[in-house]
Design an enzyme around this catalytic site. Structure first.
Site, mmCIF file in Angstrom:
data_model
loop_
_atom_site.group_PDB
_atom_site.id
_atom_site.type_symbol
_atom_site.label_atom_id
_atom_site.label_comp_id
_atom_site.label_asym_id
_atom_site.label_seq_id
_atom_site.Cartn_x
_atom_site.Cartn_y
_atom_site.Cartn_z
ATOM 1 N N GLY A 12 0.820 -1.222 0.000
ATOM 2 C CA GLY A 12 0.000 0.000 0.000
ATOM 3 C C GLY A 12 0.844 1.258 0.000
ATOM 4 C CB SER A 109 -9.172 0.936 11.807
ATOM 5 O OG SER A 109 -10.041 2.022 11.995
ATOM 6 C CB SER A 110 -9.640 3.773 16.625
ATOM 7 O OG SER A 110 -10.151 4.737 15.735
ATOM 8 C CB CYS A 111 -13.748 2.497 13.097
ATOM 9 S SG CYS A 111 -13.157 1.551 11.715
ATOM 10 C CE1 TYR A 138 -11.070 -0.671 6.514
ATOM 11 C CE2 TYR A 138 -11.413 -0.026 8.802
ATOM 12 C CZ TYR A 138 -10.600 -0.091 7.686
ATOM 13 O OH TYR A 138 -9.332 0.426 7.736
ATOM 14 C CE LYS A 142 -7.859 -2.512 7.973
ATOM 15 N NZ LYS A 142 -6.454 -2.544 7.570
ATOM 16 C CB THR A 166 -6.689 7.433 16.424
ATOM 17 O OG1 THR A 166 -7.932 8.079 16.680
ATOM 18 C CG2 THR A 166 -5.660 8.451 15.946
ATOM 19 C CG HIS A 181 -12.020 8.791 6.695
ATOM 20 N ND1 HIS A 181 -11.139 8.032 5.965
ATOM 21 C CD2 HIS A 181 -12.748 7.916 7.424
ATOM 22 C CE1 HIS A 181 -11.331 6.756 6.238
ATOM 23 N NE2 HIS A 181 -12.300 6.650 7.120
HETATM 24 P P1 GDP Z 1 -16.007 7.808 11.333
HETATM 25 O O1 GDP Z 1 -14.969 8.410 12.248
HETATM 26 O O2 GDP Z 1 -15.812 6.352 11.090
HETATM 27 O O3 GDP Z 1 -17.402 8.119 11.815
HETATM 28 O O4 GDP Z 1 -15.826 8.415 9.875
HETATM 29 P P2 GDP Z 1 -15.869 9.852 9.169
HETATM 30 O O5 GDP Z 1 -14.528 10.475 9.206
HETATM 31 O O6 GDP Z 1 -16.442 9.616 7.804
HETATM 32 O O7 GDP Z 1 -16.913 10.752 9.967
HETATM 33 C C1 GDP Z 1 -16.656 11.317 11.219
HETATM 34 C C2 GDP Z 1 -17.784 12.245 11.656
HETATM 35 O O8 GDP Z 1 -17.752 13.449 10.859
HETATM 36 C C3 GDP Z 1 -19.199 11.675 11.519
HETATM 37 O O9 GDP Z 1 -19.956 12.093 12.650
HETATM 38 C C4 GDP Z 1 -19.723 12.387 10.265
HETATM 39 O O10 GDP Z 1 -21.128 12.494 10.233
HETATM 40 C C5 GDP Z 1 -19.072 13.753 10.414
HETATM 41 N N1 GDP Z 1 -18.985 14.537 9.166
HETATM 42 C C6 GDP Z 1 -19.374 15.838 9.015
HETATM 43 N N2 GDP Z 1 -19.223 16.242 7.747
HETATM 44 C C7 GDP Z 1 -18.673 15.192 7.068
HETATM 45 C C8 GDP Z 1 -18.265 15.008 5.716
HETATM 46 O O11 GDP Z 1 -18.373 15.871 4.880
HETATM 47 N N3 GDP Z 1 -17.721 13.801 5.389
HETATM 48 C C9 GDP Z 1 -17.575 12.795 6.323
HETATM 49 N N4 GDP Z 1 -17.012 11.640 5.936
HETATM 50 N N5 GDP Z 1 -17.988 12.935 7.588
HETATM 51 C C10 GDP Z 1 -18.522 14.110 7.967
#
Ligand code: GDP
Length: 314
Positions: A12, A109-111, A138, A142, A166, A181
């Site tokens: 990767g 991954s922390s998720c 996912y 993992k 994280t 993200h």
């Molecule tokens: P997570 O950490 O696995 O939930 O992944 P994300 O990074 O996709 O989202 C993190 C948080 O940011 C969640 O509560 C989303 O609803 C919020 N969020 C706000 N605006 C956005 C956006 O434009 N894109 C994404 N991916 N998340 C968003």
């Protein structure tokens, strides 16, 4: 200790994490790196992966290849996230083991911790209760990769370790408008709003979830440290131990990008898990503490976005 002339495969290497690991290895004087592009080697194809390991026989492997995406990408394509990640992980870990790789680092991954794990999340929380449903597929892949490394250690004495990063961000991130993200998505959205002179930007969810973010070059340094000093079947959390709300994050990104309009929230989009903060005590006891402050990291990432190919911003 990893010798300076050891043969190191970074799976990767074109991704955000893999490229940061290559940069860190280069800074530390490791020059015998093996890499393959996706076109040269499809990690989801067992025959190709077997032939690659038999030919190259790397001493060390950093497994930083994965199919990743933000909350909507994960929610909308669970079958793809499970299949691609699981098959890729098993192929690479198995190929490395069969070809006597001395040490492998697998990135989780922390998720993949339970949705309602006690915070800050300790390594022992893995598999103690139900997963967050927006990224269950996912997470299952993992967790399997992580366990496969632990089982190879238990059954055959392989020195295969795993780490749990994280939320990461930094140069080389994916700035897709809907499938990235949150941090790169916000950089792009605020930048485009500023350029268009828009008075309002809409962000997803309520803004109340709490998240921790680590700059990818800090993560890469932590990965190198683990490769050098850690051998154990338990995973190690890689994070900063600091968190902020998504609302605070939007304000910070708006400031860095120079967007001065309103921010509105769209609660029809998922919030995901309410809080996801790692306990980094184990990492710190091994001697690592992050160095890049969030605002500085966002500044550098914004520069990367501005310098990147136009197609990444369309
Ligand atoms: P997570 O950490 O696995 O939930 O992944 P994300 O990074 O996709 O989202 C993190 C948080 O940011 C969640 O509560 C989303 O609803 C919020 N969020 C706000 N605006 C956005 C956006 O434009 N894109 C994404 N991916 N998340 C968003």
């Amino acid at each position: 200790m990893m010798e300076k002339n050891a043969k190191i495969y970074v799976a990767g290497h074109r991704g955000m994490v893999g490229s940061a690991i290559c940069r860190a290895l280069g800074r530390m004087g490791y020059a015998n790196l093996v890499t393959r592009t996706h076109e040269e080697l499809d990690l989801c194809r067992q025959d190709q992966v077997e032939a690659f390991f038999a030919q190259e026989q790397p001493d060390y492997v950093f497994l930083a290849a994965a199919k990743v995406g933000g909350i909507l990408a994960n929610r909308d394509a669970p079958a793809d996230f499970l299949y691609d990640n699981l098959i890729l992980e098993l192929n690479v870990i198995h190929g490395a083991w069969q070809n006597h790789c001395r040490k492998l680092l697998f990135l989780g991954s922390s998720c993949i911790y339970p949705r309602l794990a006690p915070q800050p999340i300790r390594e022992e929380s893995l598999l103690t209760s139900a997963l967050e449903e927006t990224n269950e597929a996912y997470a299952l892949a993992k967790i399997s990769g992580l366990k496969y490394c632990a089982y190879l250690r238990e059954q055959y004495g392989a020195d295969f370790i795993s780490a749990m990063p994280t939320n990461l961000y930094g140069p080389g991130d994916n700035y897709h408008p809907t499938h990235s993200h949150v941090l790169p998505a916000l950089i792009r959205r605020f930048h485009e709003a500023k350029e268009a002179g828009a008075g309002e930007v809409v962000c997803w969810g309520t803004g109340s979830p709490l998240r921790e973010f680590m700059y990818v070059d800090d993560l890469a340094e932590a990965c190198l440290l683990l490769m050098q000093v850690y051998s154990g079947k338990e995973t190690v959390n890689l994070g900063t131990g600091e968190e902020l709300s998504i609302r605070e994050l939007t304000e910070l990104v708006a400031k860095v990008v120079g967007y001065e309009g309103e921010i509105r929230w769209d609660p029809s989009k998922p919030d995901g898990t309410p809080r996801k903060l790692l306990d980094v005590g184990k990492l710190e006891s091994l001697g690592y503490h992050h160095t890049t402050k969030l605002e500085e990291g966002i500044r550098r990432t914004y520069q990367d976005f501005l310098a990147g190919p136009i197609r990444a911003r369309r």
